[in-house]
Design a protein around this motif. Structure first.
Motif, PDB file in Angstrom:
ATOM      1  N   HIS A 153      67.857 -23.109 -20.217  1.00 12.04           N
ATOM      2  CA  HIS A 153      68.787 -24.055 -20.765  1.00 12.04           C
ATOM      3  C   HIS A 153      69.384 -24.923 -19.612  1.00 12.04           C
ATOM      4  CE1 HIS A 153      69.156 -22.959 -24.774  1.00 12.04           C
ATOM      5  NE2 HIS A 153      69.606 -21.413 -24.550  1.00 12.04           N
ATOM      6  N   LEU A 154      69.295 -24.202 -18.228  1.00 12.96           N
ATOM      7  CA  LEU A 154      69.626 -25.040 -17.227  1.00 12.96           C
ATOM      8  C   LEU A 154      68.636 -26.165 -16.766  1.00 12.96           C
ATOM      9  CD1 LEU A 154      71.188 -25.567 -14.385  1.00 12.96           C
ATOM     10  CD2 LEU A 154      69.498 -24.004 -13.400  1.00 12.96           C
ATOM     11  N   ALA A 155      67.223 -25.754 -17.001  1.00 17.41           N
ATOM     12  CA  ALA A 155      66.228 -26.916 -17.057  1.00 17.41           C
ATOM     13  C   ALA A 155      66.394 -28.016 -17.843  1.00 17.41           C
ATOM     14  CB  ALA A 155      64.867 -26.181 -17.115  1.00 17.41           C
ATOM     15  N   GLU A 156      66.850 -27.824 -19.142  1.00 15.90           N
ATOM     16  CA  GLU A 156      66.985 -28.603 -20.241  1.00 15.90           C
ATOM     17  C   GLU A 156      68.234 -29.736 -19.729  1.00 15.90           C
ATOM     18  OE1 GLU A 156      66.477 -27.249 -24.693  1.00 15.90           O
ATOM     19  OE2 GLU A 156      67.860 -26.012 -23.630  1.00 15.90           O
ATOM     20  N   LEU A 157      69.312 -29.390 -19.122  1.00 14.84           N
ATOM     21  CA  LEU A 157      70.527 -29.931 -18.797  1.00 14.84           C
ATOM     22  C   LEU A 157      70.037 -30.659 -17.543  1.00 14.84           C
ATOM     23  CD1 LEU A 157      73.183 -27.461 -19.279  1.00 14.84           C
ATOM     24  CD2 LEU A 157      72.767 -29.679 -20.727  1.00 14.84           C
ATOM     25  N   LEU A 158      69.411 -30.406 -16.561  1.00 14.88           N
ATOM     26  CA  LEU A 158      68.927 -31.100 -15.437  1.00 14.88           C
ATOM     27  C   LEU A 158      67.939 -32.160 -16.025  1.00 14.88           C
ATOM     28  CD1 LEU A 158      68.156 -28.245 -13.093  1.00 14.88           C
ATOM     29  CD2 LEU A 158      70.214 -29.874 -12.928  1.00 14.88           C
ATOM     30  N   ALA A 159      67.221 -31.776 -17.009  1.00  8.33           N
ATOM     31  CA  ALA A 159      66.216 -32.880 -17.662  1.00  8.33           C
ATOM     32  C   ALA A 159      67.010 -33.875 -18.648  1.00  8.33           C
ATOM     33  CB  ALA A 159      65.143 -32.278 -18.421  1.00  8.33           C
ATOM     34  N   ASP A 160      68.368 -33.786 -18.775  1.00 10.82           N
ATOM     35  CA  ASP A 160      69.123 -34.622 -19.507  1.00 10.82           C
ATOM     36  C   ASP A 160      68.565 -34.502 -20.954  1.00 10.82           C
ATOM     37  OD1 ASP A 160      71.236 -36.087 -20.133  1.00 10.82           O
ATOM     38  OD2 ASP A 160      70.310 -38.050 -19.611  1.00 10.82           O
ATOM     39  N   VAL A 161      68.172 -33.614 -21.800  1.00  8.66           N
ATOM     40  CA  VAL A 161      67.626 -33.443 -23.015  1.00  8.66           C
ATOM     41  C   VAL A 161      68.928 -34.080 -23.745  1.00  8.66           C
ATOM     42  CG1 VAL A 161      66.221 -31.503 -22.730  1.00  8.66           C
ATOM     43  CG2 VAL A 161      68.597 -31.026 -23.462  1.00  8.66           C
ATOM     44  N   PRO A 162      68.508 -34.979 -25.032  1.00 10.39           N
ATOM     45  CA  PRO A 162      69.354 -35.719 -25.764  1.00 10.39           C
ATOM     46  C   PRO A 162      70.230 -35.037 -26.738  1.00 10.39           C
ATOM     47  CG  PRO A 162      67.251 -36.282 -26.525  1.00 10.39           C
ATOM     48  CD  PRO A 162      67.041 -35.389 -25.365  1.00 10.39           C
ATOM     49  N   TYR A 163      69.934 -33.634 -27.013  1.00 15.59           N
ATOM     50  CA  TYR A 163      70.573 -33.049 -28.059  1.00 15.59           C
ATOM     51  C   TYR A 163      71.915 -32.232 -27.876  1.00 15.59           C
ATOM     52  CZ  TYR A 163      66.594 -30.049 -26.241  1.00 15.59           C
ATOM     53  OH  TYR A 163      65.914 -29.426 -25.397  1.00 15.59           O
ATOM     54  N   ARG A 164      72.631 -32.126 -28.370  1.00 15.36           N
ATOM     55  CA  ARG A 164      73.979 -31.325 -28.195  1.00 15.36           C
ATOM     56  C   ARG A 164      74.610 -31.136 -29.721  1.00 15.36           C
ATOM     57  NH1 ARG A 164      72.362 -31.876 -23.907  1.00 15.36           N
ATOM     58  NH2 ARG A 164      73.196 -32.513 -21.860  1.00 15.36           N
ATOM     59  N   THR A 165      74.497 -29.961 -30.149  1.00  9.55           N
ATOM     60  CA  THR A 165      75.297 -29.548 -31.317  1.00  9.55           C
ATOM     61  C   THR A 165      76.573 -28.919 -30.835  1.00  9.55           C
ATOM     62  OG1 THR A 165      74.475 -27.127 -31.104  1.00  9.55           O
ATOM     63  CG2 THR A 165      72.943 -28.588 -32.391  1.00  9.55           C
ATOM     64  N   THR A 166      77.553 -28.850 -31.892  1.00  9.16           N
ATOM     65  CA  THR A 166      78.995 -28.489 -31.654  1.00  9.16           C
ATOM     66  C   THR A 166      79.198 -27.100 -31.609  1.00  9.16           C
ATOM     67  OG1 THR A 166      79.520 -30.472 -32.843  1.00  9.16           O
ATOM     68  CG2 THR A 166      81.164 -28.879 -32.463  1.00  9.16           C
ATOM     69  N   SER A 167      79.671 -26.562 -30.395  1.00 10.46           N
ATOM     70  CA  SER A 167      80.122 -25.253 -30.348  1.00 10.46           C
ATOM     71  C   SER A 167      81.473 -25.159 -30.079  1.00 10.46           C
ATOM     72  CB  SER A 167      79.452 -24.608 -29.120  1.00 10.46           C
ATOM     73  OG  SER A 167      77.945 -24.384 -29.394  1.00 10.46           O
ATOM     74  N   THR A 168      82.328 -23.928 -30.517  1.00 10.13           N
ATOM     75  CA  THR A 168      83.647 -23.820 -30.471  1.00 10.13           C
ATOM     76  C   THR A 168      84.072 -22.617 -29.532  1.00 10.13           C
ATOM     77  OG1 THR A 168      83.768 -24.892 -32.786  1.00 10.13           O
ATOM     78  CG2 THR A 168      85.754 -23.728 -31.851  1.00 10.13           C
TER      79      THR A 168
END
Length: 259
Positions: A153-168
């Motif tokens: 998940h860190l790698a995804e964020l460093l790669a700036d993946v475009p998906y973000r679902t809503t968490s609470t």
């Protein structure tokens, strides 16, 4: 199955590549490791011995309860993390993050790794998995696979993946509980299994038995570097294709801004 003793566990860990002084982030499913001498506490003791006094042991420690304010002194870990993680944070000397996306650690680097404020999304560079990566730590998958490997998940964020679902989550703000929403790079994580081939092909994943479980050991920096190389070619690499009908991955795809 025969019960495996502590000395044999330490030998297995060292043969796998765990070294004295390592920073080691462990994801474990104890049901795959057992039976071993001392149960989950015996496994933790063996990890401590393999790492030595200069090593740092880290485990995930979040509660998974979004409806209550997290209390690092009392909130149990979510059942998904298993009995070893839930026993670990309760031990004397173990430091635990003071936020809902907590990790726990013990050893010289533990305080620096778990001390960040609430990271949103949970696995940004200024998070426990980011700090393990910064310090060239290793990752041990013990009885589980890369679907549990939060460093991806860190790698995804460093790669700036475009998906973000809503968490609470529920946080304490000026002494008052408050619900907050945030975007998180969530999906089913099944395709994290691709990391097996990347690491094996590069000779960067050690595999063997620890207890009765299949174990994988890798450096966090190697994993992230290889993931970034592949995500640079396809930032949706970890999502199932639409025709594969994965609800979690479909939700992630639907969150991508149009255009």
């Amino acid at each position: 199955m025969n019960e495996i003793g502590k000395a044999e566990l330490v030998r297995q860990l060292r043969e796998l590549g765990v070294e004295a002084g390592d920073i080691l982030l462990v994801h474990t499913a104890f049901r795959a490791v057992r039976p071993i001498e001392g149960g989950p506490l015996g496994l933790i003791a063996a990890l401590h011995e393999a790492l030595g006094s200069e090593g740092t042991l880290v485990m995930p420690s979040w509660s998974g309860n979004d409806d209550e304010v997290f209390d690092r002194a009392s909130s149990p870990v979510t059942s998904d993390l298993g009995v070893t993680a839930d026993m670990f944070w309760r031990l004397p000397g173990v430091r635990r993050s003071d936020h809902v996306h907590a990790f726990a650690g013990v050893g010289p680097a533990a305080e620096a790794i778990v001390a960040d404020p609430l990271p949103l999304p949970p696995h940004i560079p200024a998070s426990p998995v980011g700090r393990v990566h910064d310090r060239d730590g290793k990752i041990l998958l013990l009885g589980t696979d890369h679907s549990s490997n939060t460093t991806l998940h860190l790698a995804e964020l460093l790669a700036d993946v475009p998906y973000r679902t809503t968490s609470t989550s529920t946080i304490l703000e000026h002494g008052v509980p408050r619900r907050i929403d945030y975007g998180e790079n969530n999906h089913c994580c099944v395709r994290f299994a691709l990391a097996d081939d990347w690491l094996r092909d590069a000779g960067l994943q050690r595999e063997g038995r620890v207890g009765h479980a299949q174990a994988r050991l890798m450096r966090s920096r190697d994993l992230v570097r290889l993931a970034l190389e592949h995500l640079a070619k396809d930032r949706l690499l970890f999502l199932h294709r639409p025709e594969e009908a994965c609800a979690e991955c479909d939700e992630a795809r639907a969150s991508i801004p149009a255009g």
